[in-house]
Design a protein around this motif. Structure first.
Motif, PDB file in Angstrom:
ATOM      1  N   ASN A  48       0.707  -1.096   0.007  1.00 30.18           N
ATOM      2  CA  ASN A  48      -0.083   0.119  -0.132  1.00 30.18           C
ATOM      3  C   ASN A  48       0.878   1.151   0.114  1.00 30.18           C
ATOM      4  OD1 ASN A  48      -2.437  -1.215  -0.400  1.00 30.18           O
ATOM      5  ND2 ASN A  48      -2.642  -1.623   1.971  1.00 30.18           N
ATOM      6  N   GLU A  49       1.978   1.388   0.652  1.00 29.42           N
ATOM      7  CA  GLU A  49       2.884   2.468   0.639  1.00 29.42           C
ATOM      8  C   GLU A  49       3.957   2.003  -0.498  1.00 29.42           C
ATOM      9  OE1 GLU A  49       4.568   2.825   4.595  1.00 29.42           O
ATOM     10  OE2 GLU A  49       2.723   3.035   5.412  1.00 29.42           O
ATOM     11  N   PHE A  50       3.930   1.013  -0.796  1.00 25.83           N
ATOM     12  CA  PHE A  50       4.894   0.454  -1.692  1.00 25.83           C
ATOM     13  C   PHE A  50       6.395   0.650  -1.233  1.00 25.83           C
ATOM     14  CE2 PHE A  50       7.367  -0.311  -5.717  1.00 25.83           C
ATOM     15  CZ  PHE A  50       7.495  -1.440  -5.501  1.00 25.83           C
ATOM     16  N   ASP A  51       6.708  -0.348  -0.435  1.00 23.16           N
ATOM     17  CA  ASP A  51       8.219  -0.460   0.064  1.00 23.16           C
ATOM     18  C   ASP A  51       8.302  -1.966   0.109  1.00 23.16           C
ATOM     19  OD1 ASP A  51      10.301   0.061   1.163  1.00 23.16           O
ATOM     20  OD2 ASP A  51       9.498   0.153   3.196  1.00 23.16           O
ATOM     21  N   VAL A  52       9.381  -2.113  -0.878  1.00 28.30           N
ATOM     22  CA  VAL A  52       9.716  -3.709  -0.960  1.00 28.30           C
ATOM     23  C   VAL A  52      11.227  -3.469  -1.005  1.00 28.30           C
ATOM     24  CG1 VAL A  52       9.720  -5.655  -2.539  1.00 28.30           C
ATOM     25  CG2 VAL A  52       7.655  -4.515  -2.122  1.00 28.30           C
ATOM     26  N   LYS A  53      11.844  -4.553  -0.008  1.00 30.60           N
ATOM     27  CA  LYS A  53      13.068  -4.939   0.111  1.00 30.60           C
ATOM     28  C   LYS A  53      13.455  -6.306  -0.109  1.00 30.60           C
ATOM     29  CE  LYS A  53      14.273  -0.576   2.471  1.00 30.60           C
ATOM     30  NZ  LYS A  53      13.305  -0.022   3.086  1.00 30.60           N
ATOM     31  N   TRP A  54      14.468  -6.652  -0.761  1.00 29.27           N
ATOM     32  CA  TRP A  54      14.886  -8.278  -1.045  1.00 29.27           C
ATOM     33  C   TRP A  54      16.216  -7.947  -0.572  1.00 29.27           C
ATOM     34  CZ3 TRP A  54      12.348 -12.616  -1.668  1.00 29.27           C
ATOM     35  CH2 TRP A  54      10.922 -12.501  -1.875  1.00 29.27           C
ATOM     36  N   PHE A  55      16.694  -9.124   0.330  1.00 25.07           N
ATOM     37  CA  PHE A  55      18.056  -9.368   0.722  1.00 25.07           C
ATOM     38  C   PHE A  55      18.902  -7.996   1.331  1.00 25.07           C
ATOM     39  CE2 PHE A  55      17.001 -11.597  -3.237  1.00 25.07           C
ATOM     40  CZ  PHE A  55      16.978 -13.020  -2.665  1.00 25.07           C
ATOM     41  N   GLU A  56      18.111  -7.530   2.163  1.00 22.67           N
ATOM     42  CA  GLU A  56      18.442  -6.316   2.781  1.00 22.67           C
ATOM     43  C   GLU A  56      19.753  -6.705   3.900  1.00 22.67           C
ATOM     44  OE1 GLU A  56      15.366  -4.651   5.039  1.00 22.67           O
ATOM     45  OE2 GLU A  56      16.334  -2.728   5.379  1.00 22.67           O
ATOM     46  N   GLY A  57      20.790  -5.770   3.885  1.00 22.15           N
ATOM     47  CA  GLY A  57      22.006  -5.885   4.633  1.00 22.15           C
ATOM     48  C   GLY A  57      22.928  -6.598   3.630  1.00 22.15           C
ATOM     49  N   GLY A  58      22.574  -7.190   2.627  1.00 22.48           N
ATOM     50  CA  GLY A  58      23.446  -8.146   1.716  1.00 22.48           C
ATOM     51  C   GLY A  58      24.480  -7.154   1.013  1.00 22.48           C
ATOM     52  N   GLN A  59      25.523  -7.488   0.570  1.00 25.47           N
ATOM     53  CA  GLN A  59      26.711  -6.575  -0.174  1.00 25.47           C
ATOM     54  C   GLN A  59      26.990  -7.523  -1.195  1.00 25.47           C
ATOM     55  OE1 GLN A  59      29.170  -4.811   2.716  1.00 25.47           O
ATOM     56  NE2 GLN A  59      27.722  -2.974   2.389  1.00 25.47           N
ATOM     57  N   LEU A  60      27.220  -7.050  -2.305  1.00 26.12           N
ATOM     58  CA  LEU A  60      27.594  -7.778  -3.517  1.00 26.12           C
ATOM     59  C   LEU A  60      28.020  -6.678  -4.797  1.00 26.12           C
ATOM     60  CD1 LEU A  60      24.372  -9.227  -5.418  1.00 26.12           C
ATOM     61  CD2 LEU A  60      24.367  -7.349  -3.860  1.00 26.12           C
ATOM     62  N   ASN A  61      28.434  -7.345  -5.853  1.00 29.19           N
ATOM     63  CA  ASN A  61      28.318  -6.789  -6.967  1.00 29.19           C
ATOM     64  C   ASN A  61      28.195  -7.746  -8.283  1.00 29.19           C
ATOM     65  OD1 ASN A  61      29.690  -5.696  -9.755  1.00 29.19           O
ATOM     66  ND2 ASN A  61      29.869  -3.927  -8.426  1.00 29.19           N
ATOM     67  N   ILE A  62      26.965  -7.227  -8.965  1.00 30.44           N
ATOM     68  CA  ILE A  62      26.559  -8.019 -10.086  1.00 30.44           C
ATOM     69  C   ILE A  62      27.375  -8.549 -11.014  1.00 30.44           C
ATOM     70  CG2 ILE A  62      25.516  -6.184 -11.401  1.00 30.44           C
ATOM     71  CD1 ILE A  62      23.022  -8.230 -11.751  1.00 30.44           C
ATOM     72  N   THR A  63      28.250  -7.497 -11.385  1.00 28.78           N
ATOM     73  CA  THR A  63      29.295  -7.946 -12.363  1.00 28.78           C
ATOM     74  C   THR A  63      30.375  -9.148 -11.729  1.00 28.78           C
ATOM     75  OG1 THR A  63      31.092  -6.626 -11.819  1.00 28.78           O
ATOM     76  CG2 THR A  63      29.196  -5.717 -13.146  1.00 28.78           C
ATOM     77  N   GLU A  64      30.689  -9.337 -10.587  1.00 22.87           N
ATOM     78  CA  GLU A  64      31.281 -10.324 -10.170  1.00 22.87           C
ATOM     79  C   GLU A  64      30.574 -11.840 -10.163  1.00 22.87           C
ATOM     80  OE1 GLU A  64      34.456  -8.938  -6.999  1.00 22.87           O
ATOM     81  OE2 GLU A  64      32.493  -9.584  -5.916  1.00 22.87           O
ATOM     82  N   ASN A  65      29.408 -11.392 -10.218  1.00 20.84           N
ATOM     83  CA  ASN A  65      28.414 -12.698 -10.528  1.00 20.84           C
ATOM     84  C   ASN A  65      28.278 -12.917 -11.911  1.00 20.84           C
ATOM     85  OD1 ASN A  65      27.486 -13.831  -7.774  1.00 20.84           O
ATOM     86  ND2 ASN A  65      27.363 -11.588  -7.523  1.00 20.84           N
ATOM     87  N   CYS A  66      28.253 -12.054 -12.775  1.00 18.22           N
ATOM     88  CA  CYS A  66      28.273 -12.193 -14.259  1.00 18.22           C
ATOM     89  C   CYS A  66      29.713 -12.491 -15.046  1.00 18.22           C
ATOM     90  CB  CYS A  66      28.138 -10.842 -14.877  1.00 18.22           C
ATOM     91  SG  CYS A  66      26.199 -10.513 -14.796  1.00 18.22           S
TER      92      CYS A  66
END
Ligand code: 7RM
Length: 632
Positions: A48-66
């Motif tokens: 209703n307020e629209f607030d969505v968080k996934w994996f909060e507190g996690g740290q990463l870089n997507i290019t390390e995974n790509c």
């Protein structure tokens, strides 16, 4: 839970777990990746307020995974195959190791140009490997990419640059499209006359089209990277840090910048790519989209690279040098998985089967469809003539906002039915509602398609205007994400997308707001008002029908029409040009001044009889006169 589903029983088990224990389910998937720091909380949400968080507190870089993650296991495997516009020109390939180096160099180049974490970088490039390289280079240093499809006009580019306050534009001298070369740099130069935030332009040499370089602002890509190191440490990003902005059209106003964040998008692009296409190591995968659209983001670049796949990028068009080009490329590169749009299938089907016959297409296993509803005839033609009756067709429904595929068969697993996107992927909790928001339960029902629970790949906001985002997607029905699509659930519980129920039209798989096209038409000095609707088009899916009021009925209607097309091209781009323009003296309006598009839609569809209730119209006689002048 194994991330790869292998049977219907496994699909059902995965789906069930994703509903009953969504956090455990997605946490297990996220553990497949390289993290700098694992997350603290898997999900928090409020629609209703629209607030969505996934994996909060996690740290990463997507290019390390790509990239980095694959170097040890598949560093010498081809990551990108690039097929040029001209079939006689040289193919380029980049292994994972080479791509990693190029990305690091480009990342260092961006840094050297003053780009910092959180800055917005606009990418306005043709379909060349550098487009993927620069996207990943942005992600490497935590800059936010905003790709603008290179078919959009200078005005559209300005709008997007201004909205996102981009600092820098990455472009090329030009783009090849079939027999034509388009001067991209020229368009950027024009856009920058009115884009004050941009202080730097990096120009890739590609078509060798002569360009003017503005002293102190413009630099050549090859010169700028020549001194850059190919080592660049990945910037540590929070799970919910912005990864990219991508502008998309809605029913009102200017296109909005859909925002995707790092970890959730990553998990979604990877999970959906793997499961829908059932990509096996060694497969050659080809998605024909442009990186300027979400399909290019998720299924040319991020999804495939996260999965260690070989992804083919094609610069050209389906009909150059002839309508056999797609099939020739499939045979040339032994493509196993092919993903395209219904509009391309229909247009190639119309060219005749003789363009397909010369090619064996025997490497193909899986065929995908995306962007618009696929009609039965096109589905069948795709199945028989391209798939030779032995390939699985995956009709994938999703949106820019969903980040990745939501409803689709799993290749070689889910029994398909022509024109049905079939079943939701694990994590996708659908709900059909009527106009009042009441849930339509059971099977054999039709209504508005909503999602009732967050999935990792969903948008997080629209750039610079969270309230607009909330109003757009979460205010129509309480506690639901509203897609804007109408949908039927049949006797088997299979989903079939019918099309938009709002003022968005889908022309050749390109999403457009009717208001956006109207605003463009209204820029013509002699236009007083206009109303735009979609109408069924045999190739494009929908065509654009414009009803236009001018200050005087034009004496030279054809000339005026050409001028209007020109104005629309300049305001938006050639893809938004109306197929039909009818000059009218008035528009059907209610007493409160609202245009009754329902009536205009019916007339555009060729309906001459019953137009439904017109009693609320201010002046019902305008309908007769519009009907009399309707274009067939
Ligand atoms: C991926 C993409 C989204 C709109 C969406 C639908 C339509 C997309 C299908 C489809 C029927 C499909 N993103 N749409 N896929 N309709 N069957 N398989 O296209 O943001 O550009 O467009 O496209 O109306 O809401 S998009």
């Amino acid at each position: 839970m194994n991330p790869r589903i292998k049977s219907m029983a496994e699909y059902e088990a995965a789906y069930q777990q994703s509903v009953e224990q969504p956090e455990q389910f997605w946490a297990a998937m996220a553990h497949e990746f390289t993290w700098k720091k694992k997350w603290d909380k898997t999900l928090s949400w409020n629609f209703n307020e629209f607030d969505v968080k996934w994996f909060e507190g996690g740290q990463l870089n997507i290019t390390e995974n790509c990239l980095d993650r694959h170097l040890e296991t598949r560093g010498d495997q081809t990551a990108i195959i690039w097929e040029p516009n001209d079939p006689t020109h040289t193919v380029r390939t980049l292994t994972y190791r080479e791509l990693h180096r190029e990305v690091c160099k480009a990342a260092n180049m961006l840094k050297a140009q003053g780009v910092q974490k959180g800055d917005r970088v606009c990418i306005y490039l043709p379909m060349v490997p550098e487009a993927a390289v620069i996207m990943l280079a942005c992600a490497r240093i935590g800059a936010i990419h905003s790709i603008v499809f290179a078919g959009f006009s200078a005005q559209s580019l300005t709008d997007r640059l201004t909205d996102a306050e981009c600092k820098i534009v990455i472009t090329a001298d030009g783009a090849f499209r079939g027999a034509k070369a388009i001067g991209l740099k020229e368009i950027v130069d024009e856009a920058l006359l009115t884009s004050p935030t941009v202080t730097r332009v990096v120009v890739l040499q590609h078509t060798m089209t002569p360009v003017t370089m503005v002293e102190g602002r413009d630099i050549w890509w090859h010169e700028a990277v020549s001194t850059c190191s190919d080592v660049c440490e990945a910037t540590v990003m929070d799970a919910e840090d912005m990864l990219f902005i991508l502008y998309t059209s809605g029913s009102t106003g200017k296109p909005k910048g859909v925002v995707h964040t790092t970890a959730g998008y990553m998990v979604w692009a990877w999970y959906t790519f793997n499961n829908v296409f059932q990509y096996d190591p060694g497969d050659i995968y080809w998605c024909t989209a442009d990186v300027g659209w979400i399909t290019g983001h998720s299924y040319i670049v991020y999804g495939p690279l996260l999965s260690g796949a070989t992804t083919l990028m094609f610069e050209g068009v389906p009909t150059y040098p002839d309508a056999g080009r797609f099939w020739q490329v499939i045979d040339k590169h032994k493509v196993n998985i092919f993903y395209t749009a219904p509009t391309a299938i229909r247009s190639l089907m119309a060219q005749g089967d003789e363009f397909v016959y010369p090619y064996s297409l025997e490497s193909l296993k899986t065929l995908g469809s995306v962007g618009e509803p696929i009609n039965e005839e096109a589905w069948q033609w795709y199945f028989d003539n391209v798939g030779k009756g032995k390939c699985w067709i995956v009709d994938t429904w999703w949106q820019t906002e969903t980040g990745g595929i939501m409803i689709s068969p799993l290749a070689h697993i889910t029994p398909t039915k022509p024109t049905f996107a079939t079943l939701p992927l694990p994590g996708v909790q659908l709900m059909l509602v009527d106009a009042n928001g009441n849930e339509l339960e059971g099977n054999n029902v039709e209504g508005n398609l909503c999602v009732k629970f967050p999935w990792p790949g969903m948008l997080r906001t629209t750039y610079g205007d969270h309230e607009r985002c909330r109003m757009n997607y979460f205010a129509t029905y309480s506690n639901l994400y509203f897609t804007g699509d109408g949908c039927r659930r049949d006797y088997d519980g299979y989903y079939r997308i019918i099309g938009r129920v709002d003022d968005v039209i889908n022309v050749s798989g390109h999403r457009m707001g009717t208001a956006e096209v109207e605003n463009a038409i209204n820029e013509h000095p002699h236009v007083i008002e206009s109303a735009v609707v979609g109408f069924p088009h045999p190739i494009k899916g929908q065509g654009i029908y414009a009803y236009v009021i001018c200050d005087h009925m034009p004496d030279h209607a054809d000339q005026r029409k050409r001028e209007i097309l020109e104005v629309v091209s300049k305001q938006i781009g050639p893809i938004a040009k109306p197929d039909k323009i009818q000059f009218v003296a008035g528009l059907p309006k209610t007493r409160s001044g609202k245009i009754m598009r329902r009536i205009l839609r019916k007339i555009a569809e060729g309906e001459t009889g019953n137009l439904g209730d017109t009693s609320t119209l201010l002046d019902p006689s305008v309908v007769e006169s519009i009907k009399n002048g309707a274009l067939s």
